[in-house]
Design an enzyme around this catalytic site. Structure first.
Site, short mmCIF file in Angstrom:
data_model
loop_
_atom_site.label_atom_id
_atom_site.label_comp_id
_atom_site.label_asym_id
_atom_site.label_seq_id
_atom_site.Cartn_x
_atom_site.Cartn_y
_atom_site.Cartn_z
CB ALA A 1 8.93 -39.86 2.86
CB THR B 1 17.31 -36.46 -6.86
OG1 THR B 1 16.07 -37.17 -6.77
CG2 THR B 1 17.23 -35.45 -7.98
CB SER C 1 10.02 -39.76 -12.50
OG SER C 1 10.60 -40.77 -11.69
CD GLU D 1 -1.37 -2.34 2.05
OE1 GLU D 1 -2.18 -2.99 2.74
OE2 GLU D 1 -0.15 -2.63 1.98
CB THR E 1 21.99 -41.16 5.67
OG1 THR E 1 21.54 -42.30 4.92
CG2 THR E 1 20.93 -40.78 6.70
CB ALA F 1 14.30 -44.56 -19.36
#
Length: 335
Positions: free
Chosen positions: A276, A199, A164, A55, A228, A166
């Site tokens: 998870a 990943t 996700s 504002e 871990t 092959a």
């Protein structure tokens, strides 16, 4: 010639979306000031913490042209002294005659701006449809006020048959150029990205927000790596392009604790980490990029989500569907 209030609110929502990611823990708010003739004379959005609210920015932009006019804002003007003075008083001092806001402020110590404005003789109206705000730029912030924890979006790209990656583990690239460009731009509007160590070891992602030309955006989300397994120092997430936090645990509660100061968080994988989050009931939204390809086998997008039979299925409501090149982007929320 004046603009319609609906158009002004759309502009306010657009302004708020521009500052997503830069205002946390404050909400990304947008505001538009119209003069007495209904012309746009000021626009503004929340500045980084410690800076002016939307504002005030819009009123500064409007200057004396705000007197007797209206202000359209996505969140009820605040009514407390924090790091900045109350926006309700700034509106009164500017001589604004009408205030239209989309969402009431759920924070008890900040709420009350509408009441203060009305007592000062300002006409105050609650917007008839807050959906573009509550499902848009303020979604994550409002969620945090309700729950006390970050808003978690599970984002993934998959084939038509839900893979996700092959069979050989390769996943670059399932989705197309437009999907990847949108995803990289969207990262500049969030607080953190969460991935598992698997990943990082398999794909070596950078997890950065980038401009169309590939350069880094000014705001970068915190990269959070969960698990871990050790990560080599040469991994891309270990560079200085963005901050990185390692959560040496598989416990979702530990992840939530590590992100306790964040608002808008995206979980990008892998499938066990995603499972998870689903099992813990921590997925508040899904954004799924579905590519027109069939892999036939390979890694599922989600593994072990705590579903033993169809009665346990995690069911979602589809908010929106859009095309990005040949890909389909689906936004879903829990039923």
């Amino acid at each position: 010639m004046g603009v319609h209030l609906q158009e002004a609110m759309r502009r306010a929502v657009d302004e708020s979306d521009k500052v997503r990611g830069s205002t946390s823990p404050n909400p990304p708010v947008g505001a538009v000031v119209l003069d007495v003739a209904g012309a746009v004379v000021g626009v503004g959005a929340t500045q980084p913490p410690g800076g002016p609210h939307a504002e005030v920015m819009a009123l500064r932009d409007a200057g004396e042209r705000a007197y007797g006019g209206s202000i359209i804002v996505t969140l009820e003007p605040c009514d407390h002294f924090g790091r900045t003075p109350p926006c309700s008083q700034a509106i009164i001092d500017a001589g604004i005659a009408q205030v239209h806001y989309a969402v009431a402020d759920p924070v008890s110590y900040a709420a009350g701006g509408a009441r203060t404005l009305a007592r000062a003789g300002v006409a105050v109206t609650t917007w008839h449809d807050a959906t573009p705000v509550t499902q848009g730029p303020l979604r994550a912030w409002l969620h945090r006020q309700r729950t006390g924890r970050p808003h978690f979006t599970y984002k993934y790209a998959a084939s038509l048959d839900g893979r996700s990656a092959a069979a050989d583990g390769s996943s670059q690239w399932i989705s197309g150029d437009q999907s990847r460009a949108r995803d990289r731009a969207e990262r500049s509007k969030i607080d953190a990205i969460v991935v598992g160590t698997g990943t990082v070891l398999a794909d070596n992602p950078w997890l950065t927000a980038r401009n169309p030309d590939g350069s880094l955006t000014d705001h970068q989300p915190v990269r959070v790596v969960v698990g871990t397994r050790p990560i080599p120092p040469e991994a891309r997430v270990c560079d200085d392009a963005a901050p990185t936090v390692f959560v040496r645990s598989r416990n979702i509660d530990d992840v939530v604790e590590a992100l306790k100061d964040h608002v808008d968080v995206v979980v990008e994988g892998g499938p066990h980490l995603a499972g998870a989050f689903f099992k813990a009931g921590m997925v508040d939204r899904i954004t799924a990029y579905v590519a027109p390809v069939i892999l036939g086998s390979g890694t599922s997008a989600v593994v072990d989500a705590g579903v033993g039979n169809i009665a346990d299925a995690k069911r979602f409501h589809c908010e929106s569907v859009s095309l990005l090149g040949d890909d389909v982007l689906i936004s879903l929320v829990p039923r």
